[in-house]
Design a protein around this motif. Structure first.
Motif, PDB file in Angstrom:
ATOM      1  N   ASN A  88     -12.449 -45.386  84.035  1.00  0.00           N
ATOM      2  CA  ASN A  88     -13.348 -44.412  84.664  1.00  0.00           C
ATOM      3  C   ASN A  88     -13.398 -43.079  83.931  1.00  0.00           C
ATOM      4  OD1 ASN A  88     -13.921 -46.244  86.802  1.00  0.00           O
ATOM      5  ND2 ASN A  88     -11.998 -45.652  87.817  1.00  0.00           N
ATOM      6  N   SER A  89     -12.650 -42.947  82.852  1.00  0.00           N
ATOM      7  CA  SER A  89     -12.594 -41.656  82.162  1.00  0.00           C
ATOM      8  C   SER A  89     -13.165 -41.692  80.752  1.00  0.00           C
ATOM      9  CB  SER A  89     -11.138 -41.162  82.095  1.00  0.00           C
ATOM     10  OG  SER A  89     -10.315 -42.109  81.422  1.00  0.00           O
ATOM     11  N   LEU A  90     -13.378 -42.871  80.189  1.00  0.00           N
ATOM     12  CA  LEU A  90     -13.923 -42.981  78.839  1.00  0.00           C
ATOM     13  C   LEU A  90     -15.159 -43.882  78.840  1.00  0.00           C
ATOM     14  CD1 LEU A  90     -10.777 -43.467  76.525  1.00  0.00           C
ATOM     15  CD2 LEU A  90     -12.281 -41.481  76.622  1.00  0.00           C
ATOM     16  N   PRO A  91     -16.165 -43.571  78.001  1.00  0.00           N
ATOM     17  CA  PRO A  91     -17.316 -44.467  77.864  1.00  0.00           C
ATOM     18  C   PRO A  91     -16.882 -45.812  77.280  1.00  0.00           C
ATOM     19  CG  PRO A  91     -17.782 -42.300  76.940  1.00  0.00           C
ATOM     20  CD  PRO A  91     -16.324 -42.337  77.237  1.00  0.00           C
ATOM     21  N   MET A  92     -17.690 -46.841  77.495  1.00  0.00           N
ATOM     22  CA  MET A  92     -17.301 -48.201  77.152  1.00  0.00           C
ATOM     23  C   MET A  92     -16.982 -48.371  75.666  1.00  0.00           C
ATOM     24  SD  MET A  92     -19.439 -51.766  77.460  1.00  0.00           S
ATOM     25  CE  MET A  92     -20.321 -51.455  75.925  1.00  0.00           C
ATOM     26  N   VAL A  93     -17.875 -47.913  74.784  1.00  0.00           N
ATOM     27  CA  VAL A  93     -17.719 -48.180  73.353  1.00  0.00           C
ATOM     28  C   VAL A  93     -16.460 -47.530  72.783  1.00  0.00           C
ATOM     29  CG1 VAL A  93     -18.740 -47.906  71.064  1.00  0.00           C
ATOM     30  CG2 VAL A  93     -20.183 -48.591  72.989  1.00  0.00           C
ATOM     31  N   PRO A  94     -16.268 -46.197  72.963  1.00  0.00           N
ATOM     32  CA  PRO A  94     -15.015 -45.619  72.414  1.00  0.00           C
ATOM     33  C   PRO A  94     -13.765 -46.187  73.070  1.00  0.00           C
ATOM     34  CG  PRO A  94     -16.227 -43.991  73.718  1.00  0.00           C
ATOM     35  CD  PRO A  94     -17.136 -45.157  73.526  1.00  0.00           C
ATOM     36  N   ARG A  95     -13.843 -46.527  74.369  1.00  0.00           N
ATOM     37  CA  ARG A  95     -12.680 -47.119  75.037  1.00  0.00           C
ATOM     38  C   ARG A  95     -12.331 -48.469  74.419  1.00  0.00           C
ATOM     39  NH1 ARG A  95     -14.629 -48.114  80.111  1.00  0.00           N
ATOM     40  NH2 ARG A  95     -15.054 -50.269  79.505  1.00  0.00           N
ATOM     41  N   PHE A  96     -13.348 -49.283  74.141  1.00  0.00           N
ATOM     42  CA  PHE A  96     -13.112 -50.604  73.576  1.00  0.00           C
ATOM     43  C   PHE A  96     -12.569 -50.501  72.151  1.00  0.00           C
ATOM     44  CE2 PHE A  96     -15.061 -54.955  72.402  1.00  0.00           C
ATOM     45  CZ  PHE A  96     -13.932 -55.615  72.841  1.00  0.00           C
ATOM     46  N   ILE A  97     -13.094 -49.553  71.389  1.00  0.00           N
ATOM     47  CA  ILE A  97     -12.602 -49.343  70.017  1.00  0.00           C
ATOM     48  C   ILE A  97     -11.144 -48.892  70.037  1.00  0.00           C
ATOM     49  CG2 ILE A  97     -12.848 -47.931  67.932  1.00  0.00           C
ATOM     50  CD1 ILE A  97     -15.865 -47.901  68.450  1.00  0.00           C
ATOM     51  N   LEU A  98     -10.829 -47.945  70.948  1.00  0.00           N
ATOM     52  CA  LEU A  98      -9.446 -47.476  71.055  1.00  0.00           C
ATOM     53  C   LEU A  98      -8.528 -48.592  71.554  1.00  0.00           C
ATOM     54  CD1 LEU A  98      -9.948 -43.888  72.539  1.00  0.00           C
ATOM     55  CD2 LEU A  98      -9.090 -44.480  70.264  1.00  0.00           C
ATOM     56  N   ALA A  99      -9.044 -49.462  72.415  1.00  0.00           N
ATOM     57  CA  ALA A  99      -8.252 -50.603  72.887  1.00  0.00           C
ATOM     58  C   ALA A  99      -7.901 -51.515  71.716  1.00  0.00           C
ATOM     59  CB  ALA A  99      -9.030 -51.369  73.956  1.00  0.00           C
ATOM     60  N   PHE A 100      -8.862 -51.709  70.807  1.00  0.00           N
ATOM     61  CA  PHE A 100      -8.587 -52.509  69.608  1.00  0.00           C
ATOM     62  C   PHE A 100      -7.501 -51.853  68.761  1.00  0.00           C
ATOM     63  CE2 PHE A 100     -12.335 -55.272  69.949  1.00  0.00           C
ATOM     64  CZ  PHE A 100     -11.813 -56.432  69.414  1.00  0.00           C
ATOM     65  N   VAL A 101      -7.627 -50.550  68.558  1.00  0.00           N
ATOM     66  CA  VAL A 101      -6.642 -49.830  67.737  1.00  0.00           C
ATOM     67  C   VAL A 101      -5.249 -49.953  68.356  1.00  0.00           C
ATOM     68  CG1 VAL A 101      -5.932 -47.556  66.909  1.00  0.00           C
ATOM     69  CG2 VAL A 101      -8.349 -48.214  66.826  1.00  0.00           C
ATOM     70  N   ILE A 102      -5.158 -49.789  69.668  1.00  0.00           N
ATOM     71  CA  ILE A 102      -3.854 -49.849  70.348  1.00  0.00           C
ATOM     72  C   ILE A 102      -3.282 -51.259  70.307  1.00  0.00           C
ATOM     73  CG2 ILE A 102      -2.774 -49.708  72.631  1.00  0.00           C
ATOM     74  CD1 ILE A 102      -4.594 -47.266  73.134  1.00  0.00           C
ATOM     75  N   GLY A 103      -4.115 -52.264  70.590  1.00  0.00           N
ATOM     76  CA  GLY A 103      -3.643 -53.646  70.564  1.00  0.00           C
ATOM     77  C   GLY A 103      -3.152 -54.057  69.186  1.00  0.00           C
ATOM     78  N   ILE A 104      -3.900 -53.691  68.152  1.00  0.00           N
ATOM     79  CA  ILE A 104      -3.518 -54.022  66.782  1.00  0.00           C
ATOM     80  C   ILE A 104      -2.256 -53.268  66.375  1.00  0.00           C
ATOM     81  CG2 ILE A 104      -4.230 -53.759  64.367  1.00  0.00           C
ATOM     82  CD1 ILE A 104      -7.119 -54.300  65.316  1.00  0.00           C
ATOM     83  N   ALA A 105      -2.183 -51.985  66.753  1.00  0.00           N
ATOM     84  CA  ALA A 105      -1.026 -51.163  66.368  1.00  0.00           C
ATOM     85  C   ALA A 105       0.263 -51.685  67.004  1.00  0.00           C
ATOM     86  CB  ALA A 105      -1.266 -49.708  66.774  1.00  0.00           C
ATOM     87  N   PHE A 106       0.225 -52.037  68.283  1.00  0.00           N
ATOM     88  CA  PHE A 106       1.431 -52.532  68.951  1.00  0.00           C
ATOM     89  C   PHE A 106       1.837 -53.901  68.409  1.00  0.00           C
ATOM     90  CE2 PHE A 106       0.951 -49.145  72.023  1.00  0.00           C
ATOM     91  CZ  PHE A 106       2.252 -48.941  72.470  1.00  0.00           C
ATOM     92  N   ALA A 107       0.852 -54.753  68.143  1.00  0.00           N
ATOM     93  CA  ALA A 107       1.179 -56.064  67.565  1.00  0.00           C
ATOM     94  C   ALA A 107       1.817 -55.899  66.185  1.00  0.00           C
ATOM     95  CB  ALA A 107      -0.077 -56.921  67.484  1.00  0.00           C
ATOM     96  N   ALA A 108       1.272 -54.973  65.373  1.00  0.00           N
ATOM     97  CA  ALA A 108       1.841 -54.710  64.051  1.00  0.00           C
ATOM     98  C   ALA A 108       3.255 -54.129  64.166  1.00  0.00           C
ATOM     99  CB  ALA A 108       0.942 -53.757  63.275  1.00  0.00           C
ATOM    100  N   LEU A 109       3.454 -53.235  65.140  1.00  0.00           N
ATOM    101  CA  LEU A 109       4.780 -52.643  65.349  1.00  0.00           C
ATOM    102  C   LEU A 109       5.807 -53.722  65.700  1.00  0.00           C
ATOM    103  CD1 LEU A 109       6.715 -50.250  65.756  1.00  0.00           C
ATOM    104  CD2 LEU A 109       5.861 -50.066  68.108  1.00  0.00           C
ATOM    105  N   PHE A 110       5.449 -54.612  66.613  1.00  0.00           N
ATOM    106  CA  PHE A 110       6.375 -55.682  66.976  1.00  0.00           C
ATOM    107  C   PHE A 110       6.558 -56.660  65.820  1.00  0.00           C
ATOM    108  CE2 PHE A 110       6.026 -54.093  71.224  1.00  0.00           C
ATOM    109  CZ  PHE A 110       7.149 -54.562  71.883  1.00  0.00           C
ATOM    110  N   GLY A 111       5.497 -56.847  65.027  1.00  0.00           N
ATOM    111  CA  GLY A 111       5.635 -57.683  63.839  1.00  0.00           C
ATOM    112  C   GLY A 111       6.656 -57.102  62.880  1.00  0.00           C
ATOM    113  N   PHE A 112       6.638 -55.781  62.730  1.00  0.00           N
ATOM    114  CA  PHE A 112       7.602 -55.114  61.855  1.00  0.00           C
ATOM    115  C   PHE A 112       9.020 -55.236  62.415  1.00  0.00           C
ATOM    116  CE2 PHE A 112      10.004 -51.241  60.788  1.00  0.00           C
ATOM    117  CZ  PHE A 112      10.026 -51.354  59.411  1.00  0.00           C
ATOM    118  N   LEU A 113       9.168 -54.977  63.725  1.00  0.00           N
ATOM    119  CA  LEU A 113      10.494 -55.024  64.343  1.00  0.00           C
ATOM    120  C   LEU A 113      11.072 -56.441  64.323  1.00  0.00           C
ATOM    121  CD1 LEU A 113       9.901 -52.683  67.427  1.00  0.00           C
ATOM    122  CD2 LEU A 113      11.044 -52.123  65.279  1.00  0.00           C
ATOM    123  N   ILE A 114      10.226 -57.427  64.589  1.00  0.00           N
ATOM    124  CA  ILE A 114      10.687 -58.817  64.563  1.00  0.00           C
ATOM    125  C   ILE A 114      10.945 -59.263  63.127  1.00  0.00           C
ATOM    126  CG2 ILE A 114      10.042 -61.207  65.077  1.00  0.00           C
ATOM    127  CD1 ILE A 114      10.771 -59.530  67.519  1.00  0.00           C
ATOM    128  N   GLY A 115      10.133 -58.760  62.197  1.00  0.00           N
ATOM    129  CA  GLY A 115      10.252 -59.167  60.801  1.00  0.00           C
ATOM    130  C   GLY A 115      11.553 -58.731  60.148  1.00  0.00           C
TER     131      GLY A 115
END
Length: 351
Positions: A88-115
């Motif tokens: 309810n606080s962000l427009p759809m397009v920037p929210r979805f783009i930021l969701a991609f950035v966050i999802g990719i960043a956390f997956a990469a972080l866990f990939g590094f920690l597990i690696g």
């Protein structure tokens, strides 16, 4: 300008994806695609994306991982959590783009920690540890209860009553019930764009100096180290990029369903094996093949649904035929003779 063979192969891969997208769009626009088949298009794209990610790890790096559904799960839940709290606080397009950035960043972080500990292992040991990681992630997320109110974020691993939120608080992660009401932002077009970006990243990595170093490590670990290649660095690079792409598939997944749960159906052992089957049948190290195999093998059971009893029998036969075509020495020899006899246009020019 004369293109190299690798550049032409890359363009062919992009072209196949774009042509398939156009064909499906035309079929949908003309009413020749059922609503059920339309609903399968987005899942087809994120399975193709995670097949590309796993092929980077298995085919290019040469390390067997059965835990990529764990990285997909991390990307799915972190992005869905962000989208839910900012709906309810962000427009759809920037929210979805930021969701991609966050999802990719956390997956990469866990990939590094597990690696860090995992990449010291090889073969069956690596496969077992990555499988355990995928199961641990799934079960840990099922124990989370997270809510948000005016006082901030509340967390518990017992039940939602222990959160102590105000009456107007919002329960976001409800244990095994997962996240309900994630914005439905994924579409076939978005999935194709993500798939093309994943292909661009992986194919350019493979054809780069870093990619050649990664494949040198795959081919002969000791020889690569003896020539001065930083084996740990390149293994970690490939593994983290692979995890990040799997996280992108998770973002597509989480924004395509009404209720996101860390269930075995989507993130468990069977799902990991299914993706590995896509990679093996498409050709280990063959990025284009893994995309084609993922799309064909995902849609095939639904296309054969009218055959009822014989559906899975036909599916099994197709798997066997694909394995023979890709790996049988005699078939490979015949394919090579055919290519030599009828060369492609650019091969005629180079001859």
């Amino acid at each position: 300008m004369k293109l190299s063979k690798k550049s032409k192969d890359n363009l062919i891969t992009y072209g196949i994806v774009i042509v398939a997208y156009v064909i499906f769009q035309i079929l949908a626009a003309t009413g020749n695609l059922s609503s059920h088949m339309k609903g399968l298009l987005v899942p087809m794209t994120y399975y193709a994306v995670i097949a590309v990610a796993l092929n980077l790890c298995v085919g290019i790096l040469g390390e067997l991982s059965i835990g990529h559904c764990g990285f997909m799960c991390i990307g799915a839940f972190t992005s869905a959590f962000f989208s839910k709290i900012t709906e309810n606080s962000l427009p759809m397009v920037p929210r979805f783009i930021l969701a991609f950035v966050i999802g990719i960043a956390f997956a990469a972080l866990f990939g590094f920690l597990i690696g860090i500990p995992v990449l010291r292992l090889k073969g069956d040991y690596l496969a077992i540890v990555t499988l355990a990681f995928g199961e641990i992630i799934k079960n840990v997320i099922n124990a989370f209860y997270i809510g948000v109110d005016g006082n901030g974020v509340h967390f518990s691993m017992k039940n939602s009553m222990e959160l102590g939120m105000e009456k107007d608080g919002l329960l976001i992660v409800n244990g095994a019930m997962g996240i309900t009401g994630t914005p439905h932002n994924s579409s076939f077009t978005v999935g194709i764009v993500v798939l093309l970006i994943a292909l661009f990243v992986v194919q350019n990595l493979v054809n780069s100096r870093d990619g050649r170093a990664i494949m040198a490590v795959r081919d002969n670990y000791i020889a690569a180290e003896a020539t001065g290649i930083n084996v740990t660095r390149y293994k970690m690079m490939a593994f983290v990029i692979s995890a990040a792409i799997a996280g992108a598939a998770g973002v597509l997944f989480s924004h395509n369903i009404t209720t996101l749960t860390a269930s075995s159906q989507y993130f468990g052992y069977n799902a990991s094996i299914m993706i590995l089957v896509y990679v093996v049948l498409g050709g280990i190290g063959n990025i284009r093949g893994s995309v084609i195999a993922a799309c064909v093998l995902y849609l095939l059971p639904e296309l054969l649904r009218g055959f009822n009893t014989y559906r899975m029998l036909i599916y099994s036969i197709v798997l066997i035929v694909m394995m023979i075509v890709n790996w049988s020495p005699k078939v490979l020899e015949w394919r090579k003779r055919t290519v030599d006899k009828f060369p492609l246009p650019w091969k005629k020019q180079n001859a």
